[in-house]
Design a protein around this motif. Structure first.
Motif, PDB file in Angstrom:
ATOM      1  N   ARG A 145       0.841  -1.217   0.000  1.00 29.97           N
ATOM      2  CA  ARG A 145       0.000   0.000   0.000  1.00 29.97           C
ATOM      3  C   ARG A 145       0.866   1.253   0.000  1.00 29.97           C
ATOM      4  NH1 ARG A 145      -5.552   0.052   2.978  1.00 29.97           N
ATOM      5  NH2 ARG A 145      -5.145   2.153   2.291  1.00 29.97           N
ATOM      6  N   LYS A 146       1.937   1.255   0.794  1.00 34.12           N
ATOM      7  CA  LYS A 146       2.844   2.415   0.818  1.00 34.12           C
ATOM      8  C   LYS A 146       3.516   2.599  -0.537  1.00 34.12           C
ATOM      9  CE  LYS A 146       4.029   2.347   5.725  1.00 34.12           C
ATOM     10  NZ  LYS A 146       5.082   2.153   6.712  1.00 34.12           N
ATOM     11  N   LEU A 147       3.971   1.497  -1.112  1.00 28.65           N
ATOM     12  CA  LEU A 147       4.646   1.573  -2.409  1.00 28.65           C
ATOM     13  C   LEU A 147       3.688   2.028  -3.510  1.00 28.65           C
ATOM     14  CD1 LEU A 147       6.920  -1.608  -2.274  1.00 28.65           C
ATOM     15  CD2 LEU A 147       7.590   0.789  -1.952  1.00 28.65           C
ATOM     16  N   GLN A 148       2.442   1.603  -3.445  1.00 28.71           N
ATOM     17  CA  GLN A 148       1.455   2.016  -4.448  1.00 28.71           C
ATOM     18  C   GLN A 148       1.252   3.528  -4.407  1.00 28.71           C
ATOM     19  OE1 GLN A 148      -2.050   3.187  -4.031  1.00 28.71           O
ATOM     20  NE2 GLN A 148      -2.008   3.432  -6.255  1.00 28.71           N
ATOM     21  N   LYS A 149       1.276   4.099  -3.231  1.00 31.35           N
ATOM     22  CA  LYS A 149       1.106   5.553  -3.116  1.00 31.35           C
ATOM     23  C   LYS A 149       2.298   6.300  -3.706  1.00 31.35           C
ATOM     24  CE  LYS A 149      -2.071   5.241   0.678  1.00 31.35           C
ATOM     25  NZ  LYS A 149      -2.281   5.112   2.081  1.00 31.35           N
ATOM     26  N   ILE A 150       3.460   5.690  -3.685  1.00 32.02           N
ATOM     27  CA  ILE A 150       4.671   6.312  -4.241  1.00 32.02           C
ATOM     28  C   ILE A 150       4.773   6.078  -5.747  1.00 32.02           C
ATOM     29  CG2 ILE A 150       7.205   6.264  -4.224  1.00 32.02           C
ATOM     30  CD1 ILE A 150       6.950   5.369  -1.217  1.00 32.02           C
ATOM     31  N   TYR A 151       4.576   4.839  -6.176  1.00 30.96           N
ATOM     32  CA  TYR A 151       4.844   4.452  -7.567  1.00 30.96           C
ATOM     33  C   TYR A 151       3.609   4.384  -8.452  1.00 30.96           C
ATOM     34  CZ  TYR A 151       9.419   3.184  -5.779  1.00 30.96           C
ATOM     35  OH  TYR A 151      10.648   3.222  -5.196  1.00 30.96           O
ATOM     36  N   GLY A 152       2.432   4.431  -7.875  1.00 36.28           N
ATOM     37  CA  GLY A 152       1.217   4.330  -8.675  1.00 36.28           C
ATOM     38  C   GLY A 152       0.811   2.887  -8.874  1.00 36.28           C
ATOM     39  N   GLN A 212      -6.501  -1.577  -6.549  1.00 35.65           N
ATOM     40  CA  GLN A 212      -7.324  -2.784  -6.387  1.00 35.65           C
ATOM     41  C   GLN A 212      -6.501  -4.027  -6.717  1.00 35.65           C
ATOM     42  OE1 GLN A 212     -10.817  -2.981  -8.915  1.00 35.65           O
ATOM     43  NE2 GLN A 212     -11.872  -4.326  -7.473  1.00 35.65           N
ATOM     44  N   VAL A 213      -5.706  -3.958  -7.766  1.00 38.01           N
ATOM     45  CA  VAL A 213      -4.852  -5.084  -8.165  1.00 38.01           C
ATOM     46  C   VAL A 213      -3.782  -5.320  -7.108  1.00 38.01           C
ATOM     47  CG1 VAL A 213      -3.114  -5.839  -9.852  1.00 38.01           C
ATOM     48  CG2 VAL A 213      -5.246  -4.768 -10.643  1.00 38.01           C
ATOM     49  N   ILE A 214      -3.129  -4.264  -6.680  1.00 36.77           N
ATOM     50  CA  ILE A 214      -2.014  -4.384  -5.737  1.00 36.77           C
ATOM     51  C   ILE A 214      -2.489  -4.924  -4.389  1.00 36.77           C
ATOM     52  CG2 ILE A 214      -0.309  -3.045  -4.425  1.00 36.77           C
ATOM     53  CD1 ILE A 214      -0.105  -1.257  -7.029  1.00 36.77           C
ATOM     54  N   ILE A 215      -3.595  -4.411  -3.892  1.00 35.54           N
ATOM     55  CA  ILE A 215      -4.108  -4.871  -2.595  1.00 35.54           C
ATOM     56  C   ILE A 215      -4.507  -6.343  -2.659  1.00 35.54           C
ATOM     57  CG2 ILE A 215      -6.043  -4.630  -0.978  1.00 35.54           C
ATOM     58  CD1 ILE A 215      -5.789  -1.552  -1.479  1.00 35.54           C
ATOM     59  N   ALA A 216      -5.266  -6.706  -3.689  1.00 34.17           N
ATOM     60  CA  ALA A 216      -5.695  -8.111  -3.816  1.00 34.17           C
ATOM     61  C   ALA A 216      -4.488  -9.034  -3.975  1.00 34.17           C
ATOM     62  CB  ALA A 216      -6.654  -8.271  -4.996  1.00 34.17           C
ATOM     63  N   ALA A 217      -3.531  -8.642  -4.807  1.00 38.19           N
ATOM     64  CA  ALA A 217      -2.352  -9.490  -5.037  1.00 38.19           C
ATOM     65  C   ALA A 217      -1.493  -9.591  -3.782  1.00 38.19           C
ATOM     66  CB  ALA A 217      -1.534  -8.959  -6.211  1.00 38.19           C
ATOM     67  N   ALA A 218      -1.347  -8.488  -3.057  1.00 33.33           N
ATOM     68  CA  ALA A 218      -0.554  -8.525  -1.825  1.00 33.33           C
ATOM     69  C   ALA A 218      -1.180  -9.472  -0.806  1.00 33.33           C
ATOM     70  CB  ALA A 218      -0.420  -7.122  -1.237  1.00 33.33           C
ATOM     71  N   LEU A 219      -2.489  -9.422  -0.679  1.00 33.49           N
ATOM     72  CA  LEU A 219      -3.168 -10.285   0.286  1.00 33.49           C
ATOM     73  C   LEU A 219      -3.182 -11.753  -0.138  1.00 33.49           C
ATOM     74  CD1 LEU A 219      -6.161  -7.989   1.263  1.00 33.49           C
ATOM     75  CD2 LEU A 219      -4.284  -8.714   2.756  1.00 33.49           C
ATOM     76  N   LYS A 258       7.200  -7.416 -14.383  1.00 29.41           N
ATOM     77  CA  LYS A 258       7.377  -6.432 -15.453  1.00 29.41           C
ATOM     78  C   LYS A 258       6.542  -5.176 -15.221  1.00 29.41           C
ATOM     79  CE  LYS A 258       8.368 -10.020 -18.871  1.00 29.41           C
ATOM     80  NZ  LYS A 258       8.115 -11.207 -18.074  1.00 29.41           N
ATOM     81  N   THR A 259       5.272  -5.339 -14.858  1.00 28.60           N
ATOM     82  CA  THR A 259       4.403  -4.176 -14.663  1.00 28.60           C
ATOM     83  C   THR A 259       4.695  -3.550 -13.298  1.00 28.60           C
ATOM     84  OG1 THR A 259       2.598  -5.382 -13.575  1.00 28.60           O
ATOM     85  CG2 THR A 259       2.594  -5.326 -16.013  1.00 28.60           C
ATOM     86  N   ILE A 260       4.226  -2.323 -13.119  1.00 27.97           N
ATOM     87  CA  ILE A 260       4.450  -1.661 -11.828  1.00 27.97           C
ATOM     88  C   ILE A 260       3.740  -2.422 -10.706  1.00 27.97           C
ATOM     89  CG2 ILE A 260       2.564   0.018 -12.027  1.00 27.97           C
ATOM     90  CD1 ILE A 260       6.079   0.549 -10.451  1.00 27.97           C
ATOM     91  N   GLU A 261       2.563  -2.975 -10.980  1.00 32.45           N
ATOM     92  CA  GLU A 261       1.851  -3.743  -9.956  1.00 32.45           C
ATOM     93  C   GLU A 261       2.648  -4.989  -9.564  1.00 32.45           C
ATOM     94  OE1 GLU A 261      -1.313  -1.404 -12.161  1.00 32.45           O
ATOM     95  OE2 GLU A 261       0.321  -2.698 -12.817  1.00 32.45           O
ATOM     96  N   GLN A 262       3.190  -5.686 -10.554  1.00 37.18           N
ATOM     97  CA  GLN A 262       4.004  -6.876 -10.286  1.00 37.18           C
ATOM     98  C   GLN A 262       5.246  -6.508  -9.472  1.00 37.18           C
ATOM     99  OE1 GLN A 262       4.743  -8.203 -14.290  1.00 37.18           O
ATOM    100  NE2 GLN A 262       2.962  -9.549 -14.328  1.00 37.18           N
ATOM    101  N   LYS A 263       5.893  -5.418  -9.848  1.00 35.55           N
ATOM    102  CA  LYS A 263       7.110  -4.995  -9.142  1.00 35.55           C
ATOM    103  C   LYS A 263       6.807  -4.580  -7.705  1.00 35.55           C
ATOM    104  CE  LYS A 263       9.628  -3.625 -13.260  1.00 35.55           C
ATOM    105  NZ  LYS A 263      10.254  -2.519 -14.008  1.00 35.55           N
ATOM    106  N   ILE A 264       5.681  -3.929  -7.505  1.00 35.26           N
ATOM    107  CA  ILE A 264       5.307  -3.516  -6.148  1.00 35.26           C
ATOM    108  C   ILE A 264       5.045  -4.732  -5.268  1.00 35.26           C
ATOM    109  CG2 ILE A 264       3.426  -2.460  -4.801  1.00 35.26           C
ATOM    110  CD1 ILE A 264       3.410  -0.215  -6.947  1.00 35.26           C
ATOM    111  N   VAL A 265       4.291  -5.702  -5.759  1.00 36.60           N
ATOM    112  CA  VAL A 265       3.978  -6.888  -4.948  1.00 36.60           C
ATOM    113  C   VAL A 265       5.249  -7.691  -4.660  1.00 36.60           C
ATOM    114  CG1 VAL A 265       2.681  -9.055  -4.863  1.00 36.60           C
ATOM    115  CG2 VAL A 265       1.572  -6.967  -5.684  1.00 36.60           C
TER     116      VAL A 265
END
Length: 173
Positions: free
Chosen positions: A30-37, A41-48, A101-108
């Motif tokens: 969640r912190k990284l999503q606020k920094i990197y975009g 919804q994808v990031i939260i679900a994937a992280a959990l 590869k995607t920002i969501e993948q890199k964040i998780v």
């Protein structure tokens, strides 16, 4: 709220000790999503759900987890395009089957790796390793976690903490 329902899925499938790791990954993501975009919804679900496939069958947990996540998210009415992105984050978070590869993948993937460094002391308490083997296990755990962080400036930001923790465990061994 969908996040609460996803947390319940994780808790129902894994013990509370395991949920600590998932919660830390979620918190960092969640912190990284606020920094990197990226899509929250994808990031939260994937992280959990990133480790939902652990201890299920003999295939890599990131592949099994993607299948389980797809089923659970479909049941809960997530849009197919969101599900596809969540599954891709789960399948790439461990860097064994595919690289993020995607920002969501890199964040998780980075949140998963960083959790091993930032919360190393908690992992040491939850580890099933015996006292004699625990320092070596933790050292390996944090080294692997740090190596998985794929956001270069974030990796640089936590490097001082990583080096301090690593030095402590190297001295113990």
């Amino acid at each position: 709220m969908k996040t609460d329902k996803l947390k319940k899925i994780v808790i129902s499938r894994h013990p509370n000790e395991y949920f600590c790791h998932v919660y830390f990954v979620y918190k960092i993501a969640r912190k990284l999503q606020k920094i990197y975009g990226g899509n929250p919804q994808v990031i939260i679900a994937a992280a959990l759900l990133h480790d939902i496939g652990r201890d299920v069958g003999d295939k890599p947990h990131e592949l099994v987890g993607g299948q389980i996540a797809k089923k659970e998210l479909t049941r809960r009415g997530y849009k197919p395009e969101i599900i596809e992105k969540v599954v891709s984050c789960i399948s790439s978070h461990n860097s064994k089957t595919e690289n993020p590869k995607t920002i969501e993948q890199k964040i998780v993937a980075s949140a998963d790796g960083a959790s091993r460094v930032i919360y190393a002391h908690i992992f040491s308490l939850l580890s099933k390793e015996g006292p004699k083997d625990k320092p070596a296990w933790i050292l390996k755990h944090i080294e692997r976690g740090y190596s998985r962080i794929c956001l270069p400036d974030y990796k640089e930001k936590i490097k001082p903490d990583y080096l301090k923790i690593k030095k402590i465990y190297q001295e113990i061994i």
